[in-house]
Design a protein around this motif. Structure first.
Motif: not given
Length: 298
Positions: A32-39
């Motif tokens: 899973s790609r990191p949450y912060r990067d996705l936001m």
């Protein structure tokens, strides 16, 4: 600027090891790609003109991460936080595995207006023996019950799926079980394929490989059933009022094409442009698209 509908990869790889699939060998384990990067990436996409974002993954519903407050969250939490981005009007996700559709994601379909009423959930076969041979973790019955839960949360949800015909050992009676499942669900759209042996996968060397002409005939029957249901879904949409996200010009002067909340192709005449949200009344329904009458511009 980018188009009005953008894609955001949130997850890669798969741990499910379906016996026909090379993804676990070629793409590796689920990451899973990191949450912060996705936001941050989603905000950049919206700033660049995206009104709709589709979250992508080999098994997108397996995504997990830590949110801005350090809490472990799943795809539903990510969807809810993305929905807070100003200017983002629509969220979709694909492709999912029935094993990872949790209660929170089901609830999000009923609680998050920006999450579109559309679910692509591959089943592959309606025959339980074939599903076991495929190493799918669900049965036809558990799959149908799962769809019932999504429909309870979002009654107008449109359903899509994937099917493989001619898996090694598939009998005519087992293929008939797939046709029965198609009729039970009433898919709005679906993808269907003939079994293709992938080197190195267990299914490629299984006994009972199906003759090509048998697979061809079964695929034609399956696609005829799927097309019939897709046309029926479109006809049942006639008279509905909804927003269409304008994507591009049509073939005729003044004509525009866009997508309904249920991922239907809709065409209409209006003074508008890509990225506009137009309220329409759905009209004449064909097997692959609907005509519409514009009611108001956003």
């Amino acid at each position: 600027r980018i188009g009005p509908a953008a894609f955001l990869t949130v997850q890669e790889g798969c741990d499910k090891f379906c016996t026909y699939c090379v993804v676990p060998y070629t793409r590796g384990a689920e990451i899973s790609r990191p949450y912060r990067d996705l936001m941050a990436e989603a905000e950049r996409l919206v700033e660049a003109g995206a009104k709709e974002i589709t979250l992508l993954g080999q098994n997108v519903s397996a995504w997990s991460g830590e949110d801005a407050k350090g809490r472990v969250t799943g795809l539903a939490g990510l969807v809810r936080d993305l929905a807070r981005i100003d200017g983002l009007a629509r969220i979709r996700y694909t492709t999912s595995h029935p094993a990872d559709m949790d209660d929170d994601l089901i609830a999000a379909h009923g609680e998050t207006p920006k999450l579109m009423p559309f679910l692509h959930l591959p089943v592959q076969s309606g025959a339980n023996r074939v599903l076991r041979a495929m190493n799918r973790s669900h049965t036809a019955e558990s799959y149908l019950k799962l769809l019932d839960r999504f429909r309870a949360a979002r009654p107008d949800i449109a359903l899509s799926g994937d099917f493989i015909v001619g898996f090694p050992g598939e009998t005519e009676a087992e293929f008939a079980e797939t046709l029965a499942l198609v009729d039970a669900v009433g898919y709005a759209q679906a993808f269907s394929f003939k079994f293709s042996p992938r080197p190195g996968t267990p299914a490629s060397s299984m006994d009972g490989q199906i003759a090509s002409e048998v697979m061809d005939e079964r695929l034609q029957r399956l696609q005829a059933a799927l097309n019939r249901h897709q046309h029926a879904f479109n006809r049942a949409s006639t008279g509905k009022r909804c927003e269409v996200l304008v994507e591009r010009r049509g073939k005729l002067p003044g004509q525009w094409l866009g997508k309904s909340p249920w991922l239907q192709s809709v065409w209409f005449e209006a003074q508008c442009g890509p990225g506009d949200l137009v309220t329409v009344e759905l009209g004449e329904a064909g097997p692959n698209s609907l005509a519409a009458r514009v009611l108001e511009m956003a």
